[in-house]
Design a protein around this motif. Sequence first.
Motif, short mmCIF file in Angstrom:
data_model
loop_
_atom_site.label_atom_id
_atom_site.label_comp_id
_atom_site.label_asym_id
_atom_site.label_seq_id
_atom_site.Cartn_x
_atom_site.Cartn_y
_atom_site.Cartn_z
N ALA A 132 29.26 5.84 -14.38
CA ALA A 132 28.96 4.54 -14.99
C ALA A 132 27.47 4.39 -15.27
O ALA A 132 27.06 3.93 -16.34
CB ALA A 132 29.44 3.41 -14.08
N VAL A 133 26.65 4.82 -14.32
CA VAL A 133 25.20 4.74 -14.49
C VAL A 133 24.76 5.63 -15.65
O VAL A 133 23.94 5.22 -16.48
CB VAL A 133 24.48 5.14 -13.19
N SER A 134 25.31 6.83 -15.72
CA SER A 134 24.90 7.75 -16.79
C SER A 134 25.31 7.21 -18.15
O SER A 134 24.58 7.38 -19.14
CB SER A 134 25.46 9.15 -16.57
N GLY A 135 26.45 6.54 -18.24
CA GLY A 135 26.87 5.94 -19.51
C GLY A 135 25.91 4.84 -19.97
O GLY A 135 25.56 4.79 -21.15
N MET A 136 25.51 4.00 -19.05
CA MET A 136 24.56 2.94 -19.39
C MET A 136 23.20 3.51 -19.78
O MET A 136 22.58 3.07 -20.75
CB MET A 136 24.41 1.95 -18.23
N LEU A 137 22.74 4.50 -19.02
CA LEU A 137 21.46 5.13 -19.31
C LEU A 137 21.49 5.84 -20.66
O LEU A 137 20.57 5.71 -21.46
CB LEU A 137 21.11 6.11 -18.19
N ALA A 138 22.58 6.55 -20.93
CA ALA A 138 22.70 7.26 -22.21
C ALA A 138 22.72 6.28 -23.37
O ALA A 138 22.12 6.55 -24.43
CB ALA A 138 23.97 8.11 -22.22
N GLY A 139 23.37 5.15 -23.20
CA GLY A 139 23.39 4.14 -24.26
C GLY A 139 22.00 3.62 -24.57
O GLY A 139 21.63 3.45 -25.74
N ALA A 140 21.22 3.39 -23.53
CA ALA A 140 19.85 2.89 -23.73
C ALA A 140 18.97 3.96 -24.38
O ALA A 140 18.18 3.66 -25.28
CB ALA A 140 19.26 2.48 -22.38
N VAL A 141 19.13 5.21 -23.95
CA VAL A 141 18.34 6.30 -24.54
C VAL A 141 18.71 6.47 -26.01
O VAL A 141 17.83 6.62 -26.87
CB VAL A 141 18.57 7.62 -23.76
N PHE A 142 20.00 6.41 -26.33
CA PHE A 142 20.42 6.57 -27.72
C PHE A 142 19.87 5.43 -28.59
O PHE A 142 19.40 5.67 -29.70
CB PHE A 142 21.94 6.60 -27.83
N MET A 178 13.64 5.05 -33.06
CA MET A 178 12.51 5.96 -33.33
C MET A 178 12.73 6.77 -34.61
O MET A 178 11.77 7.14 -35.28
CB MET A 178 12.30 6.90 -32.15
N LEU A 179 13.99 7.02 -34.94
CA LEU A 179 14.29 7.75 -36.17
C LEU A 179 14.14 6.86 -37.40
O LEU A 179 14.31 7.33 -38.52
CB LEU A 179 15.70 8.32 -36.11
N GLY A 180 13.84 5.59 -37.18
CA GLY A 180 13.57 4.68 -38.29
C GLY A 180 14.80 4.05 -38.89
O GLY A 180 14.76 3.55 -40.01
N HIS A 181 15.88 4.03 -38.13
CA HIS A 181 17.11 3.42 -38.63
C HIS A 181 17.21 1.97 -38.17
O HIS A 181 16.36 1.46 -37.45
CB HIS A 181 18.32 4.23 -38.15
N ASP A 182 18.29 1.33 -38.60
CA ASP A 182 18.52 -0.06 -38.22
C ASP A 182 18.59 -0.23 -36.72
O ASP A 182 18.66 0.73 -35.97
CB ASP A 182 19.85 -0.55 -38.83
N GLU A 183 18.60 -1.47 -36.30
CA GLU A 183 18.69 -1.81 -34.88
C GLU A 183 19.94 -1.20 -34.24
O GLU A 183 19.89 -0.64 -33.17
CB GLU A 183 18.71 -3.34 -34.73
N ASP A 184 21.07 -1.33 -34.91
CA ASP A 184 22.34 -0.83 -34.38
C ASP A 184 22.77 0.41 -35.14
O ASP A 184 22.67 0.48 -36.37
CB ASP A 184 23.43 -1.90 -34.50
N ALA A 185 23.31 1.36 -34.41
CA ALA A 185 23.86 2.56 -35.03
C ALA A 185 25.17 2.20 -35.73
O ALA A 185 25.88 1.28 -35.30
CB ALA A 185 24.09 3.62 -33.98
N PRO A 186 25.52 2.91 -36.78
CA PRO A 186 26.75 2.58 -37.50
C PRO A 186 27.99 3.04 -36.75
O PRO A 186 27.97 4.03 -36.02
CB PRO A 186 26.60 3.38 -38.80
N ASP A 187 29.06 2.30 -36.94
CA ASP A 187 30.37 2.73 -36.46
C ASP A 187 31.00 3.57 -37.54
O ASP A 187 30.62 3.51 -38.71
CB ASP A 187 31.27 1.51 -36.19
N ALA A 188 32.02 4.32 -37.18
CA ALA A 188 32.70 5.17 -38.15
C ALA A 188 33.34 4.37 -39.27
O ALA A 188 33.51 4.86 -40.39
CB ALA A 188 33.75 6.03 -37.46
N THR A 189 33.66 3.11 -39.01
CA THR A 189 34.34 2.28 -40.01
C THR A 189 33.42 1.34 -40.76
O THR A 189 33.90 0.48 -41.51
CB THR A 189 35.48 1.46 -39.34
N ASP A 190 32.10 1.49 -40.58
CA ASP A 190 31.15 0.66 -41.33
C ASP A 190 31.19 1.05 -42.80
O ASP A 190 30.75 2.14 -43.18
CB ASP A 190 29.73 0.83 -40.79
N GLU A 191 31.71 0.18 -43.61
CA GLU A 191 31.90 0.46 -45.03
C GLU A 191 30.59 0.65 -45.78
O GLU A 191 30.49 1.44 -46.72
CB GLU A 191 32.71 -0.67 -45.67
#
Length: 88
Positions: A17-27, A33-46
């Motif tokens: 559980a800790v590693s999942g939360m930490l990985a989410g924050a790192v991602f 840092m890669l210069g993308h939007d605040e939220d990463a896209p979902d697979a269904t984002d049209e």
Amino acid sequence: MKASKIAYKPVGLALGAVSGMLAGAVFKQAWKMLGHDEDAPDATDEDRAWTEVLLAATLQGAIFAGVKAAVDRAGATATRRLTGTWPG
């Protein structure tokens, strides 16, 4: 099943559980840092391109796997230091 494996199960679940939360924050930070939007896209984002969706999924998977391995390894090492046995 050895007693050490049974005793380590709750520790392993908590570390997962800790590693999942930490990985989410790192991602999230890596995506910013890669210069993308605040939220990463979902697979269904049209409105998002295939390349952006696949890049986000690949990066997220790699970060999750790396963080999980590091946290699991640290937990196993700490368990051996405390108990004298490897939990695996």
